[in-house]
Enzyme design. Structure first.
Site, mmCIF file in Angstrom:
data_model
loop_
_atom_site.group_PDB
_atom_site.id
_atom_site.type_symbol
_atom_site.label_atom_id
_atom_site.label_comp_id
_atom_site.label_asym_id
_atom_site.label_seq_id
_atom_site.Cartn_x
_atom_site.Cartn_y
_atom_site.Cartn_z
ATOM 1 N N VAL A 160 38.800 48.539 39.258
ATOM 2 C CA VAL A 160 38.146 47.241 39.412
ATOM 3 C C VAL A 160 37.155 47.394 40.548
ATOM 4 C CG1 VAL A 160 38.532 44.896 40.291
ATOM 5 C CG2 VAL A 160 39.998 45.797 38.494
ATOM 6 N N CYS A 161 36.021 46.700 40.431
ATOM 7 C CA CYS A 161 35.098 46.599 41.561
ATOM 8 C C CYS A 161 34.583 47.997 41.942
ATOM 9 C CB CYS A 161 35.852 45.907 42.689
ATOM 10 S SG CYS A 161 34.872 45.227 44.034
ATOM 11 N N THR A 162 34.373 48.253 43.214
ATOM 12 C CA THR A 162 33.816 49.546 43.627
ATOM 13 C C THR A 162 34.800 50.698 43.430
ATOM 14 O OG1 THR A 162 34.482 49.242 45.946
ATOM 15 C CG2 THR A 162 32.318 48.420 45.323
ATOM 16 N N GLY A 212 34.265 44.881 36.492
ATOM 17 C CA GLY A 212 33.281 44.469 37.489
ATOM 18 C C GLY A 212 33.937 44.085 38.814
#
Lengths: 269, 269
Positions: B142-144, B192
């Protein structure tokens, strides 16, 4: 790495037993610069009740938004014993009922039904919530946390909501149920189950810091939800799923009803 | 209260230094009965990387869903030192790189850009992610967190996504950017920024336990999102807000680009 972290760390100046609560994330550092741009305003004081069996996500959603809104966040418990959340992650309180600042901008109560029931039956918790709730600018909850506000007498005569499976207990304690996801009635803000905490967080951020600030936080959190199914509310999920969820929780839901009834009988009308 | 908690507690049988990770929530207890109803299937083994500066909400979303999906969850770090999250809540690892089960059903990496960059530059972290990623049934982020997968060489030739403000770094490490919120390409699932973890969580729950199970979890979490603003994606937020967020992070975004370039140069093509 440590040096890098220290450079980015922001002290919130909290009276912690374990030292200061560091907000080390670069996103929060960036928001801090935004808060400074907005002038030397004081940080809103947030008191977030934590208790055993609480749902971590009930706290993490609003707390993340409020941290990005550069708030002074206090995680408040009866004493400094670590609090165990639903997923097993243990949370260290940053202050106690006695030591928590008296005049909060926001009092917040998360949910987690077994823990909520214990809180509804605990005199010290109710005394704290009642005292800070009477003085806070905003009295707020997510999920079953509303039942604690109700048991403390803070929802009498207010529109409110809670996790869908305990919403019918709110009128026992004098509240009028609303089926909005986030219900604002004067200075009471109550939100639905668990994930409603993110929607609530953005709303309180907008109240505290303005709409533009809240919009930037929403973009930072990439909050553009795309649920893979459409079963997030009782109406959308349909009667079979609803019955299934309720039946599996029959015992704890019955205990919550008893706690609500006892609270209503205890508190002055 | 303690008796009540113990009665509801479920041990996940994790090799914890602090004892077992207890999932005490009644909702999880209810889901456990559902898992039992589904037969004596083994619990999916989930390895969730944790690291300093990670975003708590990146972890809390998927972890809450996976706990309700009755998984065996391991919070993995290089060693057993407590890990500090963005909001200051400290997380105790339940296992280490060395002791984490070898064959995971799901390897998961959360984000938090300063910490992500440190992870991308850390040989031991990359060795762990590369090893377990090569053997896991599902390799997820998830995310970075996707940048850590990329730095470990796990996204080469795969469609993937990440937090919108670092998505353009994925091709440096051989991935093809997709702008879906949750991207599934063979056994890689990347999501994202931050809140996409809840959408991801429900998707992996559906894969592990079936659609009906995931639908019930969605209802339990009342995931029927109602964002108060429509600024959750760069397109919806508009160029001014996007520029503002990017400018405030210029330094850390530049560091992330260097880390991605170094990782691409290091790993065999």
């Amino acid at each position: 790495m440590d040096k890098q972290l220290t450079r980015r760390s922001l002290s919130l100046g909290l009276p912690l037993s374990m030292g200061l609560l560091h907000l080390a994330n670069d996103a929060i550092a960036a928001e801090n610069s935004a808060a400074k741009d907005a002038g030397p305003s004081t940080k809103p004081k947030i008191g977030m009740l934590i208790y055993n069996d609480m749902i971590l996500l009930d706290l993490a959603g609003p707390m993340t938004v409020l941290a990005l809104a550069m708030s002074e966040i206090h995680l408040v418990a009866k004493n400094r014993s670590p609090v165990r959340s639903d997923v097993g992650i243990v949370i260290q309180p940053t202050t106690t009922f006695d030591e928590c600042p008296g005049d909060l901008d926001v009092l917040f109560v998360p949910g987690g039904l077994a823990g909520t029931i214990a809180a509804m039956n605990d005199d010290a918790t109710l005394a704290f919530v009642s005292d800070r709730g009477a003085r806070a600018k905003w009295v707020t909850s997510v999920c079953t946390g509303a039942l604690v506000l109700g048991a403390a007498g803070l929802l009498r005569g207010y529109k409110a909501t809670s996790h869908w499976y305990v919403r019918d207990l709110l009128p026992i304690m004098g509240a009028e149920v609303s089926d909005e996801r986030v219900v604002i009635d004067r200075n009471r803000i109550t939100a639905g189950g668990v994930t409603a905490g993110i929607d609530f967080g953005l709303q309180i951020a907008a109240i505290l810091r303005g709409d533009d600030y809240a919009r930037r936080i929403q973009l930072t959190l990439e909050y553009d939800p795309k649920p893979p199914f459409s079963s997030g509310s009782p109406g959308a999920a349909g009667p079979e799923l609803v019955r299934d969820v309720l039946e599996r929780r029959a015992k704890v839901l019955a205990e919550a009803r008893v706690a609500a009834t006892n609270a209503a009988n205890r508190s002055p009308k």
